[in-house]
Design a protein around this motif. Structure first.
Motif, mmCIF file in Angstrom:
data_model
loop_
_atom_site.group_PDB
_atom_site.id
_atom_site.type_symbol
_atom_site.label_atom_id
_atom_site.label_comp_id
_atom_site.label_asym_id
_atom_site.label_seq_id
_atom_site.Cartn_x
_atom_site.Cartn_y
_atom_site.Cartn_z
ATOM 1 N N GLU A 186 0.840 -1.207 0.000
ATOM 2 C CA GLU A 186 0.000 0.000 0.000
ATOM 3 C C GLU A 186 0.873 1.254 0.000
ATOM 4 O O GLU A 186 0.610 2.211 -0.732
ATOM 5 N N LEU A 187 1.928 1.215 0.806
ATOM 6 C CA LEU A 187 2.843 2.355 0.878
ATOM 7 C C LEU A 187 3.504 2.594 -0.478
ATOM 8 O O LEU A 187 3.633 3.740 -0.933
ATOM 9 N N ALA A 188 3.905 1.506 -1.142
ATOM 10 C CA ALA A 188 4.528 1.628 -2.470
ATOM 11 C C ALA A 188 3.528 2.236 -3.452
ATOM 12 O O ALA A 188 3.871 3.138 -4.231
ATOM 13 N N HIS A 207 -5.488 9.182 10.452
ATOM 14 C CA HIS A 207 -5.161 8.593 9.146
ATOM 15 C C HIS A 207 -6.055 7.387 8.909
ATOM 16 O O HIS A 207 -6.684 6.875 9.838
ATOM 17 N N TYR A 208 -6.075 6.936 7.662
ATOM 18 C CA TYR A 208 -6.823 5.721 7.348
ATOM 19 C C TYR A 208 -6.009 4.936 6.330
ATOM 20 O O TYR A 208 -6.046 5.215 5.125
ATOM 21 N N ASN A 209 -5.227 4.028 6.845
ATOM 22 C CA ASN A 209 -4.444 3.154 5.969
ATOM 23 C C ASN A 209 -4.358 1.788 6.646
ATOM 24 O O ASN A 209 -4.965 1.573 7.702
ATOM 25 N N LEU A 210 -3.614 0.889 6.050
ATOM 26 C CA LEU A 210 -3.607 -0.487 6.571
ATOM 27 C C LEU A 210 -3.031 -0.593 7.978
ATOM 28 O O LEU A 210 -3.350 -1.533 8.707
ATOM 29 N N HIS A 216 -9.273 -1.284 5.412
ATOM 30 C CA HIS A 216 -8.740 -0.039 5.978
ATOM 31 C C HIS A 216 -7.779 0.614 4.980
ATOM 32 O O HIS A 216 -6.576 0.703 5.222
ATOM 33 N N THR A 217 -8.313 1.043 3.872
ATOM 34 C CA THR A 217 -7.450 1.668 2.869
ATOM 35 C C THR A 217 -8.230 2.684 2.053
ATOM 36 O O THR A 217 -9.433 2.541 1.845
ATOM 37 N N GLU A 218 -7.496 3.702 1.611
ATOM 38 C CA GLU A 218 -8.062 4.662 0.656
ATOM 39 C C GLU A 218 -7.575 4.354 -0.754
ATOM 40 O O GLU A 218 -7.946 5.034 -1.703
ATOM 41 N N ALA A 219 -6.709 3.328 -0.853
ATOM 42 C CA ALA A 219 -6.144 2.986 -2.165
ATOM 43 C C ALA A 219 -7.185 2.320 -3.067
ATOM 44 O O ALA A 219 -7.024 2.308 -4.290
#
Lengths: 303, 130
Positions: free
Chosen positions: A22-24, A119-122, A169-172
């Motif tokens: 996800e970060l990548a 924040h909203y990420n993994l 849990h991602t905005e991707a």
């Protein structure tokens, strides 16, 4: 002795790989979410602490389940069909536990941890409570155990439920196919649940199946941009404070001078934001205040 | 999973992600640049409050807000901010500015960078109502 794998522990390497992916994605595409070092570090520390708390206190829930198991009406066994049925019914159990977690301050004191990031990420998925055992939420599992679902099976499917919820849990990911959005909990539905926007407060409690929210009238679709975090955001990255701040708040409120016994009880069991003198805002009040400022939102989903 | 496998995965995973984020520049704090930004940030936390005046600290990571409910502070929490009314918090000077002990377990201390002694005294007086 029935033995099921600990799926949450088994999924840990997957969690790490997915976070890196996800970060990548965010770094390369320059969209699809935000990361911040201390926020992510706190979330990951909370996740690790949750595993430790499970190792230290897991026996309490399991001991309670085993006790209840003696009084079961049936023994449904562990066939594939029973495992599937248990998973579905446990998801319904999760819906209600989660709803209680937002509507009863004693349970919110534990669950607030998961919502404390802006924040909203993994990594947010792993920002889990250390104090879940103290909420006594295991009581909600009693009907299923009495019905004949073995405690080990209950813990197994609850683990599967938790692992499912990681990827949402991602905005991707914007939206999944329409049929999937209709039935399953998705990143879009769960982003709404993490929103501090007035219209998004106390909605979308689903774990795996979003149908429970649609059945019980708590579903709101993602429309306006989601602002993540708490109504009243915390000002610390200290994991111990993140894990315990609402408990400290309850303690201070309950033991203050000059209030009645009923007030003391209400500070524990009333919805978050309740106060004996009306000086704080519950989600209901926040929604009402918002409509006062924005009457054009009257009648819209979430109000 | 056996503990001797789980533990290194968790520890190395956490440290690896944190290091990677830092190297990618994700440790930078939000920069508070102007009055309108502070006003917006404050209204996100206190939607009913009237903001009367705003002053930004050295470095742009903290701001003092004078509101209809009393003085408050906005400070960087990584890429985001936290806001609090100061109330009867303890405000003291330190070598680089002011330190506010909010008496709030979820937001215990705010350090404000103010190099100019006059500005520091002005902030101190405003925050304490002296």
């Amino acid at each position: 002795m029935i033995d099921f794998p600990d799926v949450v522990q088994l999924a840990v390497p997957l969690f790490v790989v997915a976070i890196l992916l996800e970060l990548a994605w965010i770094t390369i595409k320059k969209r699809g979410g935000r990361y911040e070092t201390r926020d992510a570090l706190t979330s990951l520390a909370m996740g690790a602490g949750n595993v430790v708390a499970g190792l230290l206190l897991g026996f309490v829930a399991y001991g309670f389940y085993t006790f209840v198991w003696q009084f079961r009406i049936f023994d449904l066994g562990t066939s594939v069909g029973v495992i599937f049925l248990c998973f579905i019914l446990d998801d319904l159990r999760y819906y209600w536990v989660h709803r209680f977690g937002h509507r009863i301050r004693w349970v919110w004191a534990s669950h607030v941890t998961h919502h404390s990031s802006q924040h909203y990420n993994l990594t947010t998925a792993l920002r889990q409570t250390w104090t879940g055992t103290f909420t006594l939420k295991m009581i909600v599992s009693v009907p299923l155990i009495l019905l004949g679902f073995h405690p080990a099976l209950m813990i197994f499917v609850a683990g599967l439920n938790l692992v499912y919820q990681f990827w949402i849990h991602t905005e991707a990911i914007d939206k999944m196919p329409r049929w999937f959005e209709a039935v399953m909990n998705t990143p879009s539905h769960h982003r709404v649940h993490h929103g501090r926007n007035p219209r998004y407060l106390d909605v979308n409690y689903a774990g795996v199946l979003i149908i429970w929210d649609k059945m019980f009238g708590t579903f709101v679709a993602e429309e306006e941009k989601v602002e993540y975090g708490l109504v009243f955001n915390i000002g610390t990255f200290n994991p111990l404070r993140v894990a315990t701040h609402e408990w400290v708040g309850i303690f201070k409120d309950v033991f203050q001078r000059g209030i009645t016994m009923r007030d003391r009880l209400m500070y524990m069991v009333a919805p978050p934001g309740w106060s004996h003198d009306g000086s704080r805002d519950t989600a209901k009040k926040i929604k009402a205040d918002h409509l006062g400022r924005h009457p054009e939102d009257m009648g819209k989903s979430g109000f | 999973m056996p503990l001797h496998l789980l533990l290194p995965i968790v520890v190395l995973g956490i440290l690896g992600v944190a290091l990677l984020l830092h190297l990618l520049g994700k440790s930078e704090r939000i920069e508070i640049v102007d009055v309108d930004q502070v006003r917006d940030l404050w209204h996100h936390q206190y939607p009913n409050a009237m903001v009367l005046a705003v002053e930004i600290a050295d470095g742009g990571h903290q701001a003092m807000v004078q509101t209809s409910d009393g003085p408050g502070v906005v400070w960087a929490m990584g890429a985001d901010v936290a806001c609090r009314l100061v109330g009867d918090a303890g405000v003291s000077e330190h070598s680089k500015g002011l330190k506010i002990r909010l008496g709030d377990y979820s937001a215990p201390i705010v350090r404000i960078k103010l190099s100019d002694p006059k500005t520091r005294q002005h902030w101190l007086a405003t925050l304490t109502g002296a």
